[in-house]
Scaffold this active site. Structure first.
Site, PDB file in Angstrom:
ATOM      1  N   CYS A   1       0.840  -1.200   0.000  1.00 20.65           N
ATOM      2  CA  CYS A   1       0.000   0.000   0.000  1.00 20.65           C
ATOM      3  C   CYS A   1       0.882   1.260   0.000  1.00 20.65           C
ATOM      4  CB  CYS A   1      -0.933   0.020   1.213  1.00 20.65           C
ATOM      5  SG  CYS A   1      -2.061  -1.385   1.259  1.00 20.65           S
TER       6      CYS A   1
ATOM      7  N   CYS B   1       1.638   3.276   3.426  1.00 22.56           N
ATOM      8  CA  CYS B   1       1.896   2.533   4.662  1.00 22.56           C
ATOM      9  C   CYS B   1       3.379   2.279   4.883  1.00 22.56           C
ATOM     10  CB  CYS B   1       1.142   1.206   4.608  1.00 22.56           C
ATOM     11  SG  CYS B   1       1.327   0.241   6.107  1.00 22.56           S
TER      12      CYS B   1
HETATM   13  N1  SAH Z   1      -2.973  -5.217   6.560  1.00 20.41           N
HETATM   14  C1  SAH Z   1      -4.169  -4.883   7.262  1.00 20.41           C
HETATM   15  C2  SAH Z   1      -3.956  -4.424   8.693  1.00 20.41           C
HETATM   16  C3  SAH Z   1      -2.810  -3.516   9.016  1.00 20.41           C
HETATM   17  S1  SAH Z   1      -2.896  -1.797   8.672  1.00 20.41           S
HETATM   18  C4  SAH Z   1      -4.977  -3.895   6.500  1.00 20.41           C
HETATM   19  O1  SAH Z   1      -4.537  -3.456   5.449  1.00 20.41           O
HETATM   20  O2  SAH Z   1      -6.092  -3.601   6.893  1.00 20.41           O
HETATM   21  C5  SAH Z   1      -4.156  -1.100   9.691  1.00 20.41           C
HETATM   22  C6  SAH Z   1      -4.848   0.074   9.030  1.00 20.41           C
HETATM   23  O3  SAH Z   1      -4.005   1.236   8.984  1.00 20.41           O
HETATM   24  C7  SAH Z   1      -5.246  -0.210   7.592  1.00 20.41           C
HETATM   25  O4  SAH Z   1      -6.538   0.300   7.358  1.00 20.41           O
HETATM   26  C8  SAH Z   1      -4.209   0.581   6.833  1.00 20.41           C
HETATM   27  O5  SAH Z   1      -4.629   0.842   5.529  1.00 20.41           O
HETATM   28  C9  SAH Z   1      -4.072   1.800   7.701  1.00 20.41           C
HETATM   29  N2  SAH Z   1      -2.876   2.608   7.457  1.00 20.41           N
HETATM   30  C10 SAH Z   1      -1.650   2.215   7.072  1.00 20.41           C
HETATM   31  N3  SAH Z   1      -0.818   3.262   6.935  1.00 20.41           N
HETATM   32  C11 SAH Z   1      -1.545   4.355   7.244  1.00 20.41           C
HETATM   33  C12 SAH Z   1      -1.251   5.744   7.279  1.00 20.41           C
HETATM   34  N4  SAH Z   1      -0.056   6.224   6.964  1.00 20.41           N
HETATM   35  N5  SAH Z   1      -2.248   6.572   7.662  1.00 20.41           N
HETATM   36  C13 SAH Z   1      -3.479   6.102   7.984  1.00 20.41           C
HETATM   37  N6  SAH Z   1      -3.810   4.809   7.967  1.00 20.41           N
HETATM   38  C14 SAH Z   1      -2.859   3.937   7.579  1.00 20.41           C
END
Ligand code: SAH
Length: 342
Positions: A113, A116
């Protein structure tokens, strides 16, 4: 093999094979699930058994390498070192309904993603069931705060480590262990459709959170590579099947990114596509990650988006940002630490 990954039935067999009476398994299980650091703490076991267990099944508790406590809201973030030297993060958040632990399910992540921090170095390995359990246990022991809720929203994609995560859920839910109710557990996924269907078959009472982050394929493809494997329509269909199987409302996570997914038209498109699916939205103002050009939406844009969803009959809450002063968003602390070590 780590005894803490075993169910009580499996542990009973191990102890039976060691010539122990049936009641020992319950004793050992309860101690292990209290988060003891050594067998010496199991004072109601004979010394010879404690020695034998220590020799054959070392406990390997994770070590705290960093601990950061927010001055603003009491959020505590741990960076743990596992027995093979890898690190994962756990966050303890203090909500009015109870202390909530956010755990990691993998070392790194392969989902890619764009926003992330957890995925920047790719996937190193998946966590064992006991390594997920240990995050809950040792966070509770170290902080002295009783944990009542768990979210699988730390580093990693839980459904990409399906069997180990299912076993972890069984362990943490067991009455002789932490006894945390499924209704107090949320599992978050980026949208692995076949695994959502597999999870639905288990009919667990946990909350399924789906990281949607976009109203359509055009936008979602840009920020979530997983969407190319499982396009948003397939994902939403899986959510409908999940609801039909479990009667559990889906919780959608939506990171609000300036100019990318935060317009009123985006909210309206979501409403159209979600019609008839009982859902709830968690709007998360994007946490800025240094390596990424993406920026959080303005407060006004978040408020407008929320209002559009709610006016359309879909409840939406803006997630309170906890621990903003301690790199508490997904993967940031591990990222910082591993870069310092280089
Ligand atoms: N892999 C799983 C769980 C881990 S991430 C998933 O994708 O749902 C947990 C949440 O945080 C997910 O919704 C992800 O998209 C979000 N997330 C990751 N990085 C982020 C960021 N920089 N700002 C806000 N949300 C973020």
């Amino acid at each position: 093999m780590n005894l803490k990954s075993l169910t009580i039935e499996e542990l009973t067999q191990v102890l039976k094979d060691m010539g122990q009476p049936g009641f020992r398994a319950g004793q050992v299980y309860t101690w292990l699930h209290k988060g003891v650091r050594s067998y010496e703490e199991m004072t109601n076991l004979p010394k010879a058994l404690r020695d034998q267990l220590a020799e054959n099944y070392p406990i390997h508790p994770p070590q705290v390498v960093r601990k950061q406590e927010s001055q603003r809201d009491g959020t505590i973030k741990y960076l743990w070192q596992l027995s093979d030297g890898n690190c994962v993060e756990t966050v303890l958040m203090r909500y009015h309904y109870g202390n909530t632990v956010c755990i990691s399910t993998e070392v790194g992540c392969r989902m890619g993603c764009a926003f992330c921090a957890s995925t920047l170095g790719g996937l190193v390995r998946r966590l064992e069931p006991f390594e997920m359990l240990d995050q809950v246990l040792f966070t509770q022991v170290d902080s002295g705060l009783p944990v009542s809720h768990i979210v699988l929203m730390g580093i990693g994609e839980p459904l990409d480590n399906f069997d180990n995560v299912m076993r972890f859920l069984e362990l943490v839910n067991s009455p002789k262990g932490m006894n945390i109710s499924m209704r107090h557990i949320s599992l978050s996924t980026c949208g692995l459709v076949p695994k959502i269907d597999e999870l639905a078959k288990r009919k667990l009472q946990l909350t399924l959170s789906v990281s949607l982050h976009a109203p359509n394929d055009e936008t979602r493809n840009k920020i979530m590579p997983v969407n190319k494997a499982y396009p948003s329509q397939e994902l939403l269909d899986a959510c409908r099947r999940y609801y039909a199987a479990t009667s559990r409302r889906i919780s959608f996570e939506y990171a609000m990114i300036d100019g990318v997914n935060d317009s009123e038209a985006d909210a309206k498109e979501l409403l159209r596509r979600l019609k008839g699916l009982p859902a709830h939205f968690n709007l998360i103002p994007l946490n800025h990650v240094e390596e990424s050009p993406l920026k959080p939406s303005s407060k006004a844009a978040v408020a407008r988006f929320q209002k559009t969803l709610e006016d359309g009959g879909v409840p939406a809450t803006v997630r309170r940002t906890l621990g903003g002063d301690i790199d508490a968003s997904c993967g940031q602390l591990r990222r910082k630490y591993t870069q310092e070590q280089k």
